[in-house]
Motif scaffolding. Structure first.
Motif, PDB file in Angstrom:
ATOM      1  N   LEU A 195       0.832  -1.206   0.000  1.00  0.00           N
ATOM      2  CA  LEU A 195       0.000   0.000   0.000  1.00  0.00           C
ATOM      3  C   LEU A 195       0.867   1.257   0.000  1.00  0.00           C
ATOM      4  O   LEU A 195       0.552   2.241  -0.694  1.00  0.00           O
ATOM      5  N   GLN A 196       1.954   1.234   0.740  1.00  0.00           N
ATOM      6  CA  GLN A 196       2.863   2.384   0.741  1.00  0.00           C
ATOM      7  C   GLN A 196       3.573   2.530  -0.607  1.00  0.00           C
ATOM      8  O   GLN A 196       3.800   3.650  -1.079  1.00  0.00           O
ATOM      9  N   LEU A 197       3.897   1.406  -1.231  1.00  0.00           N
ATOM     10  CA  LEU A 197       4.480   1.431  -2.575  1.00  0.00           C
ATOM     11  C   LEU A 197       3.547   2.150  -3.537  1.00  0.00           C
ATOM     12  O   LEU A 197       3.987   2.828  -4.463  1.00  0.00           O
ATOM     13  N   ARG A 198       2.267   2.007  -3.288  1.00  0.00           N
ATOM     14  CA  ARG A 198       1.263   2.665  -4.133  1.00  0.00           C
ATOM     15  C   ARG A 198       1.005   4.116  -3.725  1.00  0.00           C
ATOM     16  O   ARG A 198       0.134   4.775  -4.283  1.00  0.00           O
ATOM     17  N   GLY A 199       1.746   4.583  -2.733  1.00  0.00           N
ATOM     18  CA  GLY A 199       1.639   5.978  -2.353  1.00  0.00           C
ATOM     19  C   GLY A 199       0.706   6.258  -1.200  1.00  0.00           C
ATOM     20  O   GLY A 199       0.462   7.429  -0.864  1.00  0.00           O
ATOM     21  N   ARG A 200       0.173   5.226  -0.572  1.00  0.00           N
ATOM     22  CA  ARG A 200      -0.715   5.438   0.564  1.00  0.00           C
ATOM     23  C   ARG A 200       0.098   5.684   1.830  1.00  0.00           C
ATOM     24  O   ARG A 200       1.218   5.197   1.974  1.00  0.00           O
ATOM     25  N   GLN A 201      -0.503   6.422   2.750  1.00  0.00           N
ATOM     26  CA  GLN A 201       0.142   6.716   4.015  1.00  0.00           C
ATOM     27  C   GLN A 201       0.131   5.487   4.921  1.00  0.00           C
ATOM     28  O   GLN A 201      -0.780   4.656   4.857  1.00  0.00           O
ATOM     29  N   ALA A 202       1.150   5.375   5.759  1.00  0.00           N
ATOM     30  CA  ALA A 202       1.172   4.297   6.751  1.00  0.00           C
ATOM     31  C   ALA A 202      -0.021   4.455   7.697  1.00  0.00           C
ATOM     32  O   ALA A 202      -0.456   5.579   7.977  1.00  0.00           O
ATOM     33  N   ILE A 203      -0.536   3.350   8.182  1.00  0.00           N
ATOM     34  CA  ILE A 203      -1.662   3.349   9.113  1.00  0.00           C
ATOM     35  C   ILE A 203      -1.094   3.196  10.526  1.00  0.00           C
ATOM     36  O   ILE A 203      -0.556   2.135  10.884  1.00  0.00           O
ATOM     37  N   PRO A 204      -1.153   4.253  11.344  1.00  0.00           N
ATOM     38  CA  PRO A 204      -0.478   4.227  12.645  1.00  0.00           C
ATOM     39  C   PRO A 204      -0.894   3.056  13.539  1.00  0.00           C
ATOM     40  O   PRO A 204      -0.055   2.473  14.231  1.00  0.00           O
ATOM     41  N   GLU A 205      -2.185   2.715  13.510  1.00  0.00           N
ATOM     42  CA  GLU A 205      -2.667   1.631  14.366  1.00  0.00           C
ATOM     43  C   GLU A 205      -2.056   0.280  14.013  1.00  0.00           C
ATOM     44  O   GLU A 205      -2.088  -0.665  14.808  1.00  0.00           O
ATOM     45  N   PHE A 206      -1.520   0.165  12.803  1.00  0.00           N
ATOM     46  CA  PHE A 206      -0.939  -1.100  12.331  1.00  0.00           C
ATOM     47  C   PHE A 206       0.590  -1.073  12.395  1.00  0.00           C
ATOM     48  O   PHE A 206       1.245  -1.919  11.783  1.00  0.00           O
ATOM     49  N   GLU A 207       1.140  -0.136  13.118  1.00  0.00           N
ATOM     50  CA  GLU A 207       2.595   0.043  13.144  1.00  0.00           C
ATOM     51  C   GLU A 207       3.324  -1.271  13.456  1.00  0.00           C
ATOM     52  O   GLU A 207       4.364  -1.571  12.858  1.00  0.00           O
ATOM     53  N   HIS A 208       2.770  -2.054  14.382  1.00  0.00           N
ATOM     54  CA  HIS A 208       3.429  -3.307  14.771  1.00  0.00           C
ATOM     55  C   HIS A 208       3.296  -4.404  13.724  1.00  0.00           C
ATOM     56  O   HIS A 208       3.897  -5.476  13.855  1.00  0.00           O
ATOM     57  N   LEU A 209       2.532  -4.152  12.660  1.00  0.00           N
ATOM     58  CA  LEU A 209       2.304  -5.163  11.631  1.00  0.00           C
ATOM     59  C   LEU A 209       3.169  -4.935  10.391  1.00  0.00           C
ATOM     60  O   LEU A 209       3.166  -5.770   9.480  1.00  0.00           O
ATOM     61  N   TYR A 210       3.895  -3.813  10.358  1.00  0.00           N
ATOM     62  CA  TYR A 210       4.754  -3.526   9.192  1.00  0.00           C
ATOM     63  C   TYR A 210       6.048  -4.349   9.268  1.00  0.00           C
ATOM     64  O   TYR A 210       6.531  -4.666  10.314  1.00  0.00           O
TER      65      TYR A 210
END
Length: 248
Positions: free
Chosen positions: A233-248
């Motif tokens: 999703l970030q490769l596609r230009g979307r912003q990181a989702i803060p709530e999912f920080e531990h899943l990156y």
């Protein structure tokens, strides 16, 4: 092969599905998923919700039954120009947008027109994946569309429902060819159950054998890990989702 995300699911809101998002999340937890994309049909599909349903998806919690929720939509490819039936002001509220052909919205036409529509929707930058491409009623130039999808980092969906022989009859043969060509080109694949009832969430009994048959590398299947999917999703230009920080 383990798939930890279902990127194509429907709720009651689609008008012809039978479960709530809470029921879908509970099924996801029971089946061992980590993330769930909720992707109800966009407004042009008969019975689908109003545009506001999608812009208001920001009220959805990021976790339901401990399952990470991706706010999404299965949009309709409307015409040869590759337009979809979501306003530009709506898509920033969404994490994941599929673009698909559906007969009530885009009546099947010629191979040339289907191909042009797919190329244009890819180039528009408005969809993250192309849904159930195997439908024989929508013949298209597989090579040119998949080359374009690779160039623009648009994922190609392998749709379990299409492979059952019940819906979109004949899709299994075309899906096999799409996966074969997709491997050669090096596209990203995503996997969707296309569940319209909660028991079918994470049902990949046809998807996994097809991907394994063609020995698709795991790093090309974005649903094999949460980090792979979220980084896509970030490769596609979307912003990181803060709530999912531990899943990156």
């Amino acid at each position: 092969m383990e798939l930890v995300i279902d990127t194509h699911t429907h709720t009651l809101a689609s008008g012809h599905a039978y479960s709530t998002i809470i029921e879908n999340a509970a099924a996801s937890k029971h089946k061992g998923l980590a993330l769930l994309c909720t992707t109800d049909h966009a407004p042009s599909m008969p019975g689908a919700p109003h545009e506001w349903f999608f812009s208001n998806s920001r009220v959805l919690p990021r976790f339901i039954h401990d399952i990470g929720i991706l706010r999404g939509c299965e949009s309709n490819i409307m015409n040869v120009d590759g337009n979809i039936d979501l306003l530009a002001v709506t898509t920033p509220y969404l994490d994941w947008v599929i673009g698909s052909f559906h007969e009530p919205v885009f009546p099947p036409s010629s191979k040339q027109e289907h191909t042009q529509a797919l190329l244009n929707v890819i180039k528009s930058g408005r969809v993250d994946a192309l849904g159930h491409l195997g439908n024989p009623r929508y013949a298209f130039d597989i090579q040119s569309v998949l080359l374009c999808a690779k160039e623009h980092n648009v994922a190609i969906e392998v749709n379990n429902t299409s492979l059952t022989g019940i819906a979109r009859v004949g899709s299994d043969i075309i899906c096999d060819k799409i996966v074969e060509v997709g491997k050669e080109i090096g596209v990203y694949f995503t996997t969707g159950s296309d569940a319209h009832f909660c028991d079918d969430i994470a049902k990949f009994d046809h998807v996994i054998p097809l991907l394994e048959k063609h020995q698709i590398p795991e790093d090309k299947i974005i649903t094999t890990s949460t980090s792979r999917f979220l980084n896509f999703l970030q490769l596609r230009g979307r912003q990181a989702i803060p709530e999912f920080e531990h899943l990156y």
